[in-house]
Design an enzyme around this catalytic site. Structure first.
Site, mmCIF file in Angstrom:
data_model
loop_
_atom_site.group_PDB
_atom_site.id
_atom_site.type_symbol
_atom_site.label_atom_id
_atom_site.label_comp_id
_atom_site.label_asym_id
_atom_site.label_seq_id
_atom_site.Cartn_x
_atom_site.Cartn_y
_atom_site.Cartn_z
ATOM 1 N N LYS A 153 0.375 -56.633 35.759
ATOM 2 C CA LYS A 153 0.682 -57.267 34.468
ATOM 3 C C LYS A 153 0.763 -58.797 34.559
ATOM 4 O O LYS A 153 0.339 -59.493 33.650
ATOM 5 C CB LYS A 153 2.035 -56.768 33.956
ATOM 6 C CG LYS A 153 1.973 -55.438 33.238
ATOM 7 C CD LYS A 153 1.577 -55.643 31.783
ATOM 8 C CE LYS A 153 1.630 -54.356 30.994
ATOM 9 N NZ LYS A 153 0.786 -53.283 31.503
ATOM 10 N N ASP A 180 1.996 -52.527 25.506
ATOM 11 C CA ASP A 180 2.956 -53.620 25.368
ATOM 12 C C ASP A 180 2.379 -54.848 24.657
ATOM 13 O O ASP A 180 2.493 -55.985 25.129
ATOM 14 C CB ASP A 180 3.500 -54.027 26.755
ATOM 15 C CG ASP A 180 4.280 -52.884 27.405
ATOM 16 O OD1 ASP A 180 4.377 -51.814 26.783
ATOM 17 O OD2 ASP A 180 4.779 -53.070 28.522
HETATM 18 C C1 GDL Z 1 5.490 -50.049 30.563
HETATM 19 C C2 GDL Z 1 4.254 -50.755 30.987
HETATM 20 C C3 GDL Z 1 4.172 -50.931 32.495
HETATM 21 C C4 GDL Z 1 5.543 -51.090 33.141
HETATM 22 C C5 GDL Z 1 6.345 -49.861 32.796
HETATM 23 C C6 GDL Z 1 7.731 -49.805 33.412
HETATM 24 C C7 GDL Z 1 2.872 -48.733 30.659
HETATM 25 C C8 GDL Z 1 1.598 -48.165 30.102
HETATM 26 N N1 GDL Z 1 3.055 -50.064 30.486
HETATM 27 O O1 GDL Z 1 5.649 -49.786 29.424
HETATM 28 O O2 GDL Z 1 3.360 -52.047 32.748
HETATM 29 O O3 GDL Z 1 5.449 -51.239 34.506
HETATM 30 O O4 GDL Z 1 6.512 -49.787 31.411
HETATM 31 O O5 GDL Z 1 8.513 -50.901 33.060
HETATM 32 O O6 GDL Z 1 3.659 -48.022 31.206
#
Ligand code: GDL
Length: 548
Positions: free
Chosen positions: A65, A142
């Protein structure tokens, strides 16, 4: 925009089969580096590929990310140096039989309806394709689902915008064998009013081209369990079985936690109903041994049952049951034991991390390092040979060997987001009992009272022994040769050692408080007695203020 007609067709899957002659697409199994925070190093990723190959996992989804050019500056092309690094990484994945999926997250600021934006995205992915990458993913998790005015003029919803872009990129890249999308509504709790009635998922299911996989985290972002029925429900609306992006071991949302428990809460009956499972584990690379090893055990538990979801059949009817049942069942605790036994060996391997780099064999320190596993300690001096203390000198520091018991305790203390391990539970239970029953110590002399007081003291001793085990585990882990592992675990085991030490002193104080009126931890304390900083202060205020 693709017409809904496309989605009415049975999911045909890509032309080429990943699994060769079986006639079925292989089940995606492996890791998604999809957490917030510091991305892994190239060396760590290569180490991951080695492990994936060893344990029979086949996929790595590149989606860090906070990597600049993955999300925030997705438009920027890679520099020659970065290109070289990615090329090498992709080649390493290939060499280890791991499918490297390059993901990009343009959703923070892309204007879907602007052809220049679409071209920029195509160019970026073409660049990565030039590095040897053949598998891709577009991530829309997100992000703000509200469309900008320009997009609103062209698309009826953000789902339409995302699907249109995804289909166009998929076709532009020549319908790669592996192509994934992470929707904005990627778990049950995000769907409104429900999974089966979500207009967002319906748009995705109806319009996304066959051959494009959909990532899904289960009923929640961090799903405690993923029931089979929940997957049947989402598969129906998506018109394809999802690939699970599993956040069960993710710790990027809380710096105080790390998860060393086994893959759990997912029946192996899910395997024939899914296209795959990718775990998005702890930010710290090294401690993910258990998360990944136990996922591999889970996948193997029903490997022959893994098959392509065929939308033309009733969910629940597919799969070859007799094959699946003879595969044997998955037991999380057994899987944990297997992982820990193998992990124990890794603690004894001398490894050092140079800043910003991957693991390196430690050339000078191998003898001393191996003492972490019980060998006799030796310090070398090139001129005089190994140092041996004389009879009057201080004896050399001898590191005790780390045991499976130490690792089991560590895993139990840092288990899973919704569950402590058995040893942690029993420590908490004992402490709670001692706290609730300390009044028996103050009562006068009958034989019943004396018996109760004796029981309290014996359980206090048991608690003290439990603390000693934590302390021993801390020391033995810290003395291990594999420094990369030690550094990743250090803040967590230090924290648990400190707090259990405070608990031990608290029990001691309870045991003596009939004679003493001193406050527990009163007076002029060192900073390590009142840990937590500003976070701790807020926690205290929000937890206890209602009782004041
Ligand atoms: C999320 C984020 C991820 C993150 C995780 C835990 C998905 C698809 N996206 O929502 O990048 O690491 O929570 O915090 O899971």
């Amino acid at each position: 925009m693709e017409s809904a007609r496309l989605a009415q067709k049975k999911c045909s899957g890509p032309e080429t089969e990943r699994s060769g002659t079986t006639g079925r697409k292989a089940f995606f199994s492996g890791v998604v580096e999809g957490f917030y925070g510091r991305p892994w190093t190239m060396e760590q990723r290569k180490e991951l590929f080695r492990k994936e190959q060893k344990w029979g996992l086949n996929t790595y989804l590149y989606a860090p990310k906070d990597d600049y050019k993955h999300r925030m500056f997705w438009r920027e092309m890679y520099s020659p140096e970065e290109a070289e690094q990615l090329r090498t990484l992709i080649a390493a994945a290939k060499q280890h039989g791991v499918d490297f999926i390059y993901a990009i997250s343009p959703g923070l600021d892309i204007t879907f309806s602007n052809p220049r934006e679409v071209s920029t995205l195509k160019r970026k992915l073409e660049q990565v394709s030039g590095f040897g990458c053949r598998s891709f993913a577009l991530l829309f998790d997100d992000i703000d689902a509200d469309m900008c005015p320009a997009d609103r003029k062209v698309f009826s919803s953000c789902a339409h915008a995302q699907v249109s872009l995804t289909n166009e990129i998929f076709q532009h890249l020549g319908k790669p064998e592996t192509f994934m999308i992470c929707p904005t509504d990627y778990c049950g709790s995000f769907c409104s009013p429900s999974v089966s009635e979500s207009s967002y998922l319906q748009t995705v299911g109806n319009n996304l081209l066959p051959g494009i996989e959909v990532l899904w985290t289960g009923p929640k972002v961090v799903s405690n369990s993923i029931p089979v029925e929940s997957i049947e429900e989402v598969s129906k609306i998506l018109k394809r079985a999802p690939v699970i992006w599993d956040n069960i071991h993710a710790n990027d949302y809380d710096q105080k936690m790390i998860f060393l428990g086994p893959y759990k809460g997912r029946s192996t009956d899910l395997i024939p109903k899914l296209r795959g499972v990718l775990t998005n584990p702890n930010c710290e690379f090294e401690p993910n041994f258990i998360a990944i090893h136990t996922l591999a055990t889970w996948c193997k538990s029903h490997r022959n049952g893994a098959m392509e979801y065929d939308g033309s059949r009733e969910p629940g009817k597919e799969g070859r049951r007799e094959e699946q049942e003879t595969d044997g069942l998955y037991c999380p605790r057994q899987a944990l034991r297997l992982a820990l036994a193998e992990w124990l060996e890794e603690f004894g391997m001398p490894h050092q991390y140079a800043a910003g780099q991957g693991p390196q064999a430690e050339p000078m320190d191998t003898d001393r390092a191996s003492s972490g596993n019980g060998a006799s300690p030796m310090q070398t001096d090139e001129e005089a040979g190994p140092y041996t203390p004389g009879p009057e000198d201080r004896p050399l520091y001898t590191a005790e060997a780390l045991t499976l018991g130490d690792l089991t305790l560590m895993a139990d203390l840092f288990y899973l987001p919704y569950e402590h391990g058995p040893l942690a539970i029993s420590m908490l239970k004992e402490l709670n009992w001692l706290r609730s029953n300390s009044r028996v110590l103050g009562q006068g002399g009958g034989s019943e009272e004396a018996k109760e007081a004796a029981e309290w003291r014996s359980r206090a001793e048991k608690f003290e022994n439990m603390y000693e085990s934590v302390d021993q585990m801390f020391t033995r882990v810290c003395n291990s040769a594999n420094r990369g592992l030690v550094y990743d675990l250090y803040p967590y085991i230090l924290e648990v050692k400190s707090i259990t030490s405070v608990a031990k002193q608290f029990v001691k104080w309870l045991g003596s408080h009939s004679e003493s009126t001193a406050e527990f931890l009163g007076g002029d304390q060192e900073p390590f007695s009142f840990k937590g900083g500003i976070t701790g202060e807020f926690q205290v205020l929000t937890t206890f203020s209602i009782h004041e």
